[in-house]
Design an enzyme around this catalytic site. Structure first.
Site, short mmCIF file in Angstrom:
data_model
loop_
_atom_site.label_atom_id
_atom_site.label_comp_id
_atom_site.label_asym_id
_atom_site.label_seq_id
_atom_site.Cartn_x
_atom_site.Cartn_y
_atom_site.Cartn_z
N ASP A 30 3.27 -14.04 -48.32
CA ASP A 30 4.19 -14.37 -49.41
C ASP A 30 4.68 -13.07 -50.05
OD1 ASP A 30 4.63 -17.12 -51.33
OD2 ASP A 30 5.05 -15.19 -52.25
N ILE A 31 5.95 -13.04 -50.39
CA ILE A 31 6.54 -11.83 -50.97
C ILE A 31 5.99 -11.52 -52.36
CG2 ILE A 31 8.55 -12.85 -52.11
CD1 ILE A 31 10.26 -10.66 -50.77
N GLU A 94 10.25 -24.43 -54.52
CA GLU A 94 11.41 -23.57 -54.81
C GLU A 94 12.23 -23.28 -53.56
OE1 GLU A 94 9.88 -20.18 -56.89
OE2 GLU A 94 9.47 -21.38 -58.70
N VAL A 95 11.57 -23.10 -52.44
CA VAL A 95 12.29 -22.85 -51.19
C VAL A 95 12.32 -24.16 -50.41
CG1 VAL A 95 12.32 -21.55 -49.03
CG2 VAL A 95 11.59 -20.42 -51.14
N HIS A 99 6.91 -25.51 -46.30
CA HIS A 99 6.00 -24.39 -46.07
C HIS A 99 4.64 -24.71 -46.67
CE1 HIS A 99 8.21 -23.72 -49.82
NE2 HIS A 99 7.11 -23.18 -50.28
N MET A 100 3.62 -24.16 -46.05
CA MET A 100 2.24 -24.32 -46.52
C MET A 100 1.72 -22.98 -46.99
SD MET A 100 -0.97 -25.80 -44.30
CE MET A 100 -1.30 -24.32 -43.35
N HIS A 101 1.25 -22.95 -48.23
CA HIS A 101 0.60 -21.74 -48.74
C HIS A 101 -0.87 -21.76 -48.31
CE1 HIS A 101 3.74 -20.88 -51.96
NE2 HIS A 101 3.98 -22.17 -51.73
P1 5GP Z 1 7.29 -22.80 -53.37
O1 5GP Z 1 7.25 -22.80 -54.86
O2 5GP Z 1 8.65 -23.22 -52.84
O3 5GP Z 1 6.15 -23.56 -52.77
O4 5GP Z 1 7.03 -21.31 -52.95
C1 5GP Z 1 7.97 -20.49 -52.34
C2 5GP Z 1 7.27 -19.18 -52.05
O5 5GP Z 1 8.09 -18.42 -51.21
C3 5GP Z 1 7.00 -18.35 -53.30
O6 5GP Z 1 5.60 -18.12 -53.41
C4 5GP Z 1 7.79 -17.08 -53.06
O7 5GP Z 1 7.11 -15.93 -53.52
C5 5GP Z 1 7.96 -17.07 -51.55
N1 5GP Z 1 9.18 -16.42 -51.08
C6 5GP Z 1 10.45 -16.62 -51.54
N2 5GP Z 1 11.33 -15.87 -50.85
C7 5GP Z 1 10.59 -15.20 -49.92
C8 5GP Z 1 10.95 -14.25 -48.92
O8 5GP Z 1 12.10 -13.89 -48.71
N3 5GP Z 1 9.94 -13.76 -48.16
C9 5GP Z 1 8.64 -14.14 -48.34
N4 5GP Z 1 7.72 -13.60 -47.55
N5 5GP Z 1 8.28 -15.02 -49.29
C10 5GP Z 1 9.25 -15.55 -50.07
#
Ligand code: 5GP
Ligand code: ZN
Length: 116
Positions: A30-31, A94-95, A99-101
C-alpha cells in the site's frame, strides 16, 4: 478499465513493487501503509467491489485468501495478520477496484473497530 489505478498496476502500466503475482492476482505494498506490513491484493480483472462479485468471481476470491498467509509471512508478519476488504461507501472503499488489505507486523494490529 482504462482509468483505474489498480488495473494499471496489475497490467504493469504503473510500476509497483510486486510481492506476489500469478495469472489472476497481483499483490503490492500500500502506498500509505497503516502498519509495518500493509499489502494490497487485487484481481487482475476489474471487479468493482465485493458487493458486485458473483459466482464467476469465487475462484479469484478464493485465490486471494489462499495466498494471504504466504504473503504475510514473507513480508514480515508470520505470527498472524488481518485481512480487510472495504466495500462500497458504507465500508469506506476509496479505490473502486476490489482489493484485499493484508495488515500486520511485529506488533498486534489492535482492535478491529474503534468506536467514537
Ligand atoms: P480502500 O479504502 O479503498 O480500501 O483503500 C485503498 C488503498 O489504496 C488505500 O490504503 C491507499 O493508500 C491505497 N492506494 C491508493 N492509490 C494507490 C496507488 O497508486 N498505489 C498503491 N500502492 N496504493 C494505493
Ligand atoms: Zn480496475
Amino acid at each position: 478499465m482504462s482509468d483505474c489505478i489498480f488495473c494499471k498496476i496489475a497490467a504493469g502500466e504503473i510500476p509497483a513493487k510486486t510481492v506476489y503475482e500469478d495469472e489472476e492476482i497481483v499483490a503490492f505494498p500500500d502506498i500509505q501503509p497503516q502498519r509495518p506490513v500493509h499489502i494490497l491484493v487485487v484481481p487482475r480483472r476489474h471487479i468493482v467491489s465485493l458487493a458486485e462479485a458473483g459466482p464467476d468471481d469465487q475462484g479469484v476470491l478464493g485465490r486471494m485468501l489462499g495466498v494471504a498467509g504466504r504473503i504475510a509471512a514473507e513480508q514480515g508478519s508470520p505470527d498472524g495478520f488481518r485481512v480487510i476488504i472495504n466495500t462500497g461507501p458504507i465500508g469506506g472503499q476509496e479505490v473502486m477496484h476490489l482489493h484485499m488489505h493484508i495488515v500486520g507486523g511485529p506488533e498486534p494490529v489492535g482492535p478491529m473497530l474503534k468506536r467514537n
